[in-house]
Write a protein that holds these residues in place. Structure first.
Motif, mmCIF file in Angstrom:
data_model
loop_
_atom_site.group_PDB
_atom_site.id
_atom_site.type_symbol
_atom_site.label_atom_id
_atom_site.label_comp_id
_atom_site.label_asym_id
_atom_site.label_seq_id
_atom_site.Cartn_x
_atom_site.Cartn_y
_atom_site.Cartn_z
ATOM 1 N N UNK A 1 0.981 -1.225 -0.111
ATOM 2 C CA UNK A 1 -0.026 -0.087 0.193
ATOM 3 C C UNK A 1 1.144 1.354 -0.122
ATOM 4 N N UNK A 2 2.077 1.021 0.403
ATOM 5 C CA UNK A 2 3.028 2.171 0.403
ATOM 6 C C UNK A 2 4.282 1.691 1.363
ATOM 7 N N UNK B 1 -4.960 1.368 -6.589
ATOM 8 C CA UNK B 1 -5.126 2.066 -7.916
ATOM 9 C C UNK B 1 -4.204 3.288 -7.866
ATOM 10 N N UNK B 2 -3.608 3.899 -8.699
ATOM 11 C CA UNK B 2 -2.650 5.038 -8.787
ATOM 12 C C UNK B 2 -3.325 6.202 -8.167
ATOM 13 N N UNK B 3 -4.541 6.410 -8.434
ATOM 14 C CA UNK B 3 -5.161 7.583 -8.038
ATOM 15 C C UNK B 3 -5.551 7.501 -6.446
ATOM 16 N N UNK B 4 -6.079 6.144 -6.136
ATOM 17 C CA UNK B 4 -6.090 5.876 -4.429
ATOM 18 C C UNK B 4 -4.819 5.870 -3.603
ATOM 19 N N UNK B 5 -3.687 5.297 -4.425
ATOM 20 C CA UNK B 5 -2.420 5.165 -3.829
ATOM 21 C C UNK B 5 -2.238 6.546 -3.352
ATOM 22 N N UNK B 6 -2.180 7.523 -4.316
ATOM 23 C CA UNK B 6 -1.726 9.043 -4.130
ATOM 24 C C UNK B 6 -2.482 9.589 -2.713
ATOM 25 N N UNK B 7 -3.564 9.359 -2.867
ATOM 26 C CA UNK B 7 -4.548 9.897 -1.700
ATOM 27 C C UNK B 7 -4.054 9.310 -0.435
ATOM 28 N N UNK B 8 -3.918 7.863 -0.605
ATOM 29 C CA UNK B 8 -4.033 6.988 0.844
ATOM 30 C C UNK B 8 -2.434 7.403 1.338
ATOM 31 N N UNK B 9 -1.251 7.277 0.392
ATOM 32 C CA UNK B 9 -0.110 7.619 1.125
ATOM 33 C C UNK B 9 0.114 8.837 1.588
ATOM 34 N N UNK B 10 -0.607 9.971 1.376
ATOM 35 C CA UNK B 10 -0.479 11.179 1.619
ATOM 36 C C UNK B 10 -0.925 11.201 3.028
ATOM 37 N N UNK B 11 -2.186 10.465 3.099
ATOM 38 C CA UNK B 11 -2.911 10.363 4.484
ATOM 39 C C UNK B 11 -2.095 9.595 5.426
ATOM 40 N N UNK B 12 -1.298 8.638 5.093
ATOM 41 C CA UNK B 12 -0.309 7.631 5.806
ATOM 42 C C UNK B 12 0.990 7.903 6.115
ATOM 43 N N UNK B 13 1.365 8.983 5.303
ATOM 44 C CA UNK B 13 2.736 9.600 5.370
ATOM 45 C C UNK B 13 3.500 8.562 4.661
ATOM 46 N N UNK C 1 5.613 6.198 -10.891
ATOM 47 C CA UNK C 1 4.497 7.012 -11.355
ATOM 48 C C UNK C 1 3.884 7.882 -10.104
ATOM 49 N N UNK C 2 3.318 7.057 -9.226
ATOM 50 C CA UNK C 2 2.800 7.909 -7.965
ATOM 51 C C UNK C 2 3.756 8.570 -7.288
ATOM 52 N N UNK C 3 5.026 8.072 -6.877
ATOM 53 C CA UNK C 3 6.016 8.894 -6.310
ATOM 54 C C UNK C 3 6.219 10.202 -6.994
ATOM 55 N N UNK C 4 6.324 10.247 -8.261
ATOM 56 C CA UNK C 4 6.656 11.539 -8.916
ATOM 57 C C UNK C 4 5.379 12.514 -8.698
ATOM 58 N N UNK C 5 4.352 11.928 -8.736
ATOM 59 C CA UNK C 5 2.989 13.142 -8.331
ATOM 60 C C UNK C 5 3.200 13.349 -6.915
#
Length: 417
Positions: free
Chosen positions: A147-148, A327-339, A346-350
């Motif tokens: 998940x991250x 999914x990429x979109x949800x990982x971006x939101x989730x990993x921001x929440x979970x630090x 691709x998501x790391x770049x975002x």
């Protein structure tokens, strides 16, 4: 393969030794898996009791169930409780449909025979960074989707270093770091704080130095391992690190750094929010290897796993839930929440575009290793405990680094036999 009751009981003990080094505490009761079929209820366990149903994470879990055409019943508990209850639930034949577990626990659950391979489920892991995925691979097969990831680096206090005439860019190896600590001490400030407690947190924090010297976990008492332990002991003996590192958790170590009197603090991605609240300017650099470059650091973070079910017809919906969560979109939101640092480039770049402060953490994760990687699997706890015991013994003055690691290797050999 069907496992014996004894295998599961032994696995429970192993999970208990692999406490998550960054998870928050708390817990709640588990619940049995619901009945299969579209429109039914699917059970989901995670180690995030700090997030209730109204949180961004809680809403995402519910949303992924809705998109799969089912209701998701989520249960959150602390990571050790989750692993133990997962083994007991498998023994009783009522494991949850989806489960997030701390990455070192994956190999224990696989050995107990209760997790599906991602390949058998048709889950796509090709975009996942190899070293992150490796923490959930056993014998060449993947048993979960990350998940991250989080890991360790050195936070530094810009004001303390400037007052001591230290440029953080000059810290490139152990010698230059120790020289910087001596300058800081001479300027009347404190050097470095870290966690050397006699738990998995102590091993987690020691590993970058151990690996940074070229150490191998199957040979704790090598000259390389001794060099790493001697570095820490020298810092404590010379007053460059406080003696209370022996009792410090990563949380209390952070609290010391947050006083603003220390030059450096070894800690993780999960402290970024606290760093912004600390009230002083800080920076982050990679933990240096003995001879230079970034030292390998251990990966933290959870894997989305799918326990084996009696009703294999449930897996189609389960796959939809897992695919949604990762999914990429949800990982971006989730990993921001979970630090967390995302597990895909691709998501790391975002993430870095949204928050440039994450760049050193993305670099650190790129150099990270799974604690159970390299074929260690369930042998890791039998190595980690003797290692943190050796750190305690050497830093307290009970034994020399060599004698402490000699004893650790003997204990690891006995534990692995």
């Amino acid at each position: 393969m069907r496992n014996t009751r004894r295998t599961l009981i032994c696995a429970v003990a192993t999970v208990g030794a692999l406490t998550s080094v960054a998870a928050c505490g708390g817990g709640s009761d588990s619940s049995a898996s619901g009945t299969g079929g579209s429109g039914g209820t699917y059970t989901f366990w995670d180690p995030y009791p700090q997030f209730d149903g109204s949180s961004a994470w809680g809403k995402l879990v519910g949303k992924c169930g809705t998109e799969a055409g089912v209701k998701v019943k989520r249960t959150a508990m602390d990571t050790t409780d989750l692993g133990n209850k997962a083994l007991l639930a498998a023994q009783q034949g009522n494991a949850p449909d989806v489960m997030l577990v701390d990455n070192p626990v994956v190999s224990t659950l696989v050995e107990a025979g209760i997790l599906n391979k991602t390949g058998d489920l048709g889950l796509d892991t090709k975009s996942i960074q190899k070293n992150i995925l490796g923490a959930g691979e056993i014998d060449g097969s993947s048993y979960g989707v990350p998940i991250g990831a989080n890991t360790l680096a050195l936070y530094y206090n810009k004001k303390v270093l400037a007052a001591a005439g230290v440029d953080p860019a000059s810290v490139k190896d152990w010698n230059s770091l120790t020289a910087a600590l001596k300058k800081v001490k001479a300027a009347g400030k404190k050097g470095i704080t870290f966690s050397a407690i006699n738990t998995e947190e102590g091993s987690f924090q020691f590993l970058p130095w151990f690996w940074g010297a070229g150490g191998d976990l199957t040979q704790l008492d090598s000259a390389k391992g001794v060099a790493a332990l001697s570095l820490w002991k020298g810092w404590v003996d010379d007053g460059l690190a406080p003696k209370d590192v022996l009792q410090n958790t990563q949380t209390t170590s952070w609290q010391e750094f947050a006083t603003g009197t220390y030059a450096f603090g070894e800690n993780g991605t999960w402290q970024l929010g606290n760093a912004d609240k600390a009230g002083f300017d800080y920076g982050v650099i990679s933990i240096p290897g003995q001879g230079g470059g970034a030292a390998p650091v251990p990966t933290g973070g959870e894997f989305v796993t799918v326990p084996i079910q009696k009703d294999s017809g449930r897996y189609d919906v389960t796959k939809k839930i897992v695919t949604c969560l990762t999914s990429s979109a949800n990982l971006l939101a989730t990993d921001t929440t979970l630090a967390y640092v995302a597990p895909t480039a691709a998501v790391q770049t975002d993430q870095v575009k949204a928050n440039p402060e994450l760049k050193p953490w993305v670099d650190a994760v790129a150099a990270a290793r799974g604690r159970t990687s390299g074929g260690l699997g369930t042998k890791y706890p039998t190595i980690s405990q003797p290692m943190w015991t050796a750190v305690q013994s050497a830093l307290s003055g009970g034994q020399s680094p060599q004698a402490a690691l000699d004893a650790a290797q003997k204990a690891a050999d006995k534990g692995g036999s």
